[in-house]
Design an enzyme around this catalytic site. Structure first.
Site, PDB file in Angstrom:
ATOM      1  NE  ARG A  92     -16.092  13.397   8.914  1.00 32.80           N
ATOM      2  CZ  ARG A  92     -14.980  13.078   8.277  1.00 32.80           C
ATOM      3  NH1 ARG A  92     -14.561  11.818   8.271  1.00 32.80           N
ATOM      4  NH2 ARG A  92     -14.281  13.994   7.652  1.00 32.80           N
TER       5      ARG A  92
ATOM      6  N   GLY B 274       0.829  -1.202   0.000  1.00 35.67           N
ATOM      7  CA  GLY B 274       0.000   0.000   0.000  1.00 35.67           C
ATOM      8  C   GLY B 274       0.856   1.240   0.000  1.00 35.67           C
TER       9      GLY B 274
ATOM     10  CG  LEU C 114      -5.541  13.434   4.918  1.00 37.29           C
ATOM     11  CD1 LEU C 114      -5.625  14.814   4.263  1.00 37.29           C
ATOM     12  CD2 LEU C 114      -4.951  12.422   3.947  1.00 37.29           C
TER      13      LEU C 114
ATOM     14  CG  HIS D 117     -16.186   8.556   4.852  1.00 39.74           C
ATOM     15  ND1 HIS D 117     -15.660   8.931   3.633  1.00 39.74           N
ATOM     16  CD2 HIS D 117     -15.450   9.228   5.789  1.00 39.74           C
ATOM     17  CE1 HIS D 117     -14.658   9.780   3.821  1.00 39.74           C
ATOM     18  NE2 HIS D 117     -14.510   9.957   5.120  1.00 39.74           N
TER      19      HIS D 117
END
Length: 639
Positions: free
Chosen positions: A331, A41, A442, A402
């Site tokens: 969220r 990856g 991130l 998600h």
């Protein structure tokens, strides 16, 4: 039997990582060239780790199924990356970022790992800035910040609405440098299908060359998985269509425990489903909720154009329900609130499965140029997909699958229960609990790759200096390759009548309907039965044209979907086991009077780590107790 040991350093929370680094074993620079590391990856976590370890002098073999690391799904992270630099002077700190992540995850994450992620965040921003990532800047030249859901400070660094892409390009530049230096060897268009265990340690992988169809064997002293999450199990999700769980799942079936698989995030701001032929959904960055206001009509079934509905007939329901956080509620909270309004008949659009995200007030206050400067590419993307101009009318959004907070269980070293096998970024479970705060993905990926993996992998490799390079002719490699070939031959031999994608689509609907935003015991048990039925049908009716010794994307797809059937069952089993609501795992039987998630800290304050013990046997649960010493555990409130 493997026992869970998180290997958390002793001492005060803020000193644990410093203590670890000061006492970790080291590898002499002259010895590093003798050691090989396989890295699977090459998204932000993988590219960062490969370039960092390569710079240190290790021999890195980096694998990706794309033709270039630049196509990794990290590019899709739009809104930003968190760090606790406190540039806005609004009270941020490492502890505040840590606390927001623990609270945002509904107190279901490991304190030590989360604090470390917050602690290295500032170095991550400095690293990416030095690599040329064009973060937005204030008028004085300093880096700009904006806020994200679940927090009351501005700590998110951003590059318009393409932060992930820019961060990945920065990491890719470092990776390319190491490729040119010869410390990293790239193996693109390779699909990892199994991991090889020799004498109890991870020593290699089996991959399929996606161009030639050949099966390849690769050995190393350690293996790192940076293969992302498993959110495409839902079929329609915000993830790249080729994102999959096969690498992590192969590790699970070789002895790596899988933690909290039912913790799957539903993102509140996706473009709604437009037709029955879509292969994926498109994310609209959470950053838009800084300036956009979410609302539905006060009257049920009101189908007037949004611009024709006067202000007094609009329900800004997030601002009404959660005044302290408003449109920047976390969220999971925002997603359930949108579903509740739509299910009650207040949804907008032809299907009624959408809510408005309105920028009218922001445009009037700041001017269209200012909004365009912040979100221009996102607005363009929305208009291209929907044909609607968000500068002139509200966006329509609805929740979608998600991010996966669950993943391979890892200790403080980011090592799985298989010695020598590490999992970083979204492929592990460690940092986000039951719900991830926006812009922390991130942050975790880059932090894991640049500033954590180099220490923890070196600590492990210090004991491998005298270990010779393993031959790929060992019986363990023979056995692993045979298992891979047997699975491919079994898929090809079915020769049925239906495409693999048709089964994936049906599997995704089962999970969305019965194990999605809302779950209960009855729905989960029904999902379990339906998945079993569909899995049996898949193995009797799937049609894979072509052969294995050439390019065959249908074979690739079918293998990944076969794994999705198995991980779907583990998701449901984990959801049935956890008879509480927490974060994104919302059991309808367990909610407060106000309709919020109701935790059961007495019985479920643990990480559920599942052990594979056979294809036709129920997985075994292991529990890592979550003992909070540095935060007060309390009901999560955003009101």
């Amino acid at each position: 039997m493997t026992k869970l040991d998180a290997k958390i350093p002793k001492g005060p929370l803020a000193d644990k990582w410093t203590t670890y680094k000061a006492t970790a074993k080291l590898v002499n620079p002259a010895n590093r060239k003798k050691l090989d590391v396989i890295l699977v990856g090459t998204g932000l976590a993988g590219a960062a780790a490969a370039s960092s370890l390569g710079e240190m002098g290790y021999n890195i073999k980096a694998f990706c199924f794309q033709d270039t690391p630049r196509r990794a799904h990290s590019v899709a992270a739009q809104g930003g990356i968190n760090a606790s630099k406190n540039y806005k002077n609004d009270g941020d700190s490492d502890y505040r970022l840590f606390y927001d992540m623990i609270k945002g995850g509904d107190y279901r994450a490991r304190e030590a790992n989360v604090y470390r992620a917050a602690e290295v965040s500032n170095a991550t921003i400095d690293q990416l800035t030095a690599q040329g990532v064009p973060f937005a800047r204030e008028y004085g030249g300093t880096l700009d910040n904006r806020s994200f859901g679940g927090v009351q400070v501005s700590r998110t660094f951003y590059a318009k609405g393409q932060t992930g892409q820019q961060c990945l390009l920065g990491a890719y530049s470092g990776l390319s440098r190491q490729v040119k230096r010869g410390t990293v060897t790239m193996y693109p268009r390779r699909d990892m299908l199994d991991i090889v265990i020799v004498e109890g340690k991870a020593r290699g992988i089996i991959v399929r060359n996606l161009v030639s169809g050949e099966i390849e064997r690769h050995s190393a002293h350690a293996v790192i998985l940076a293969t992302g999450g498993y959110g495409t199990v839902y079929y329609l999700s915000t993830l790249a269509v080729n994102s999959n769980a096969t690498a992590a799942w192969s590790a699970y079936k070789k002895g790596a425990f899988f933690a909290n698989p039912s913790f799957i995030q539903i993102h509140p701001t996706s473009i709604p489903v437009l037709n029955d032929y879509q292969a994926k959904l498109t994310l609209m960055s959470e950053s838009l909720r800084n300036d956009g206001r979410i609302w539905v009509p006060i009257k049920q079934g009101d189908k007037r154009h949004a611009n024709d509905i006067p202000e007094e007939e609009r329900d800004y329901y997030l601002e009404r329900r959660y005044p302290a956080f408003g449109n920047l509620a976390p969220r999971d909270v925002a997603s359930r609130a949108a579903k509740e309004r739509c299910d009650a008949g207040y949804g907008v659009g032809e299907t009624g499965l959408a809510v408005n995200l309105d920028f009218k007030d922001a445009i009037e206050a700041q001017g269209q140029a200012a909004i365009e400067d912040k979100y221009g590419n996102l607005f363009e993307m929305y208009e291209k997909i929907t044909g609607l101009n968000p500068y002139k009318e509200p966006m329509r959004i609805y929740p979608a699958g998600h991010y996966t907070m669950g993943g391979l269980w890892v200790d403080y070293n980011l090592m799985t229960t298989i010695p020598g096998l590490f999992a970083i970024g979204e492929s592990n479970f460690s940092d986000h609990g039951a719900n991830r705060l926006g812009a922390s993905s991130l942050m975790q990926c880059a932090g894991d790759g640049y500033f954590i993996t180099p220490y923890t992998v070196s600590n492990y490799l210090a004991d491998e200096i005298k270990t010779p390079r393993y031959s790929t002719e060992l019986p363990e490699f023979d056995e692993a390759e045979k298992a891979v070939r047997d699975k491919m031959n079994k898929l090809l031999a079915v020769n049925g009548t239906e495409s693999a994608t048709s089964f994936h689509k049906r599997l995704g609907k089962i999970l969305w309907d019965y194990s999605g935003m809302l779950r209960n015991e009855k729905s989960l048990k029904k999902a379990l039965a339906l998945v079993d039925e569909l899995k049996e049908e898949f193995w009797n009716k799937v049609k894979i044209p072509g052969v294995d010794k050439e390019i065959n994307q249908e074979l690739e797809r079918a293998g990944r979907i076969a794994d999705f059937f198995e991980i779907a069952k583990l998701i449901i089993i984990d959801g049935l086991n956890r008879k509480e609501s927490c974060g994104a795992h919302f059991r309808e039987e367990n909610q407060t009077e106000g309709g919020e998630a109701k935790r059961d800290d007495k019985n479920y304050a643990y990480v559920a780590a599942w052990e594979y013990i056979g294809d036709n046997k129920a997985p075994k649960i292991h529990k890592e107790a979550l003992n909070y010493q540095f935060v007060e555990v309390k009901e999560r409130s955003y009101k």
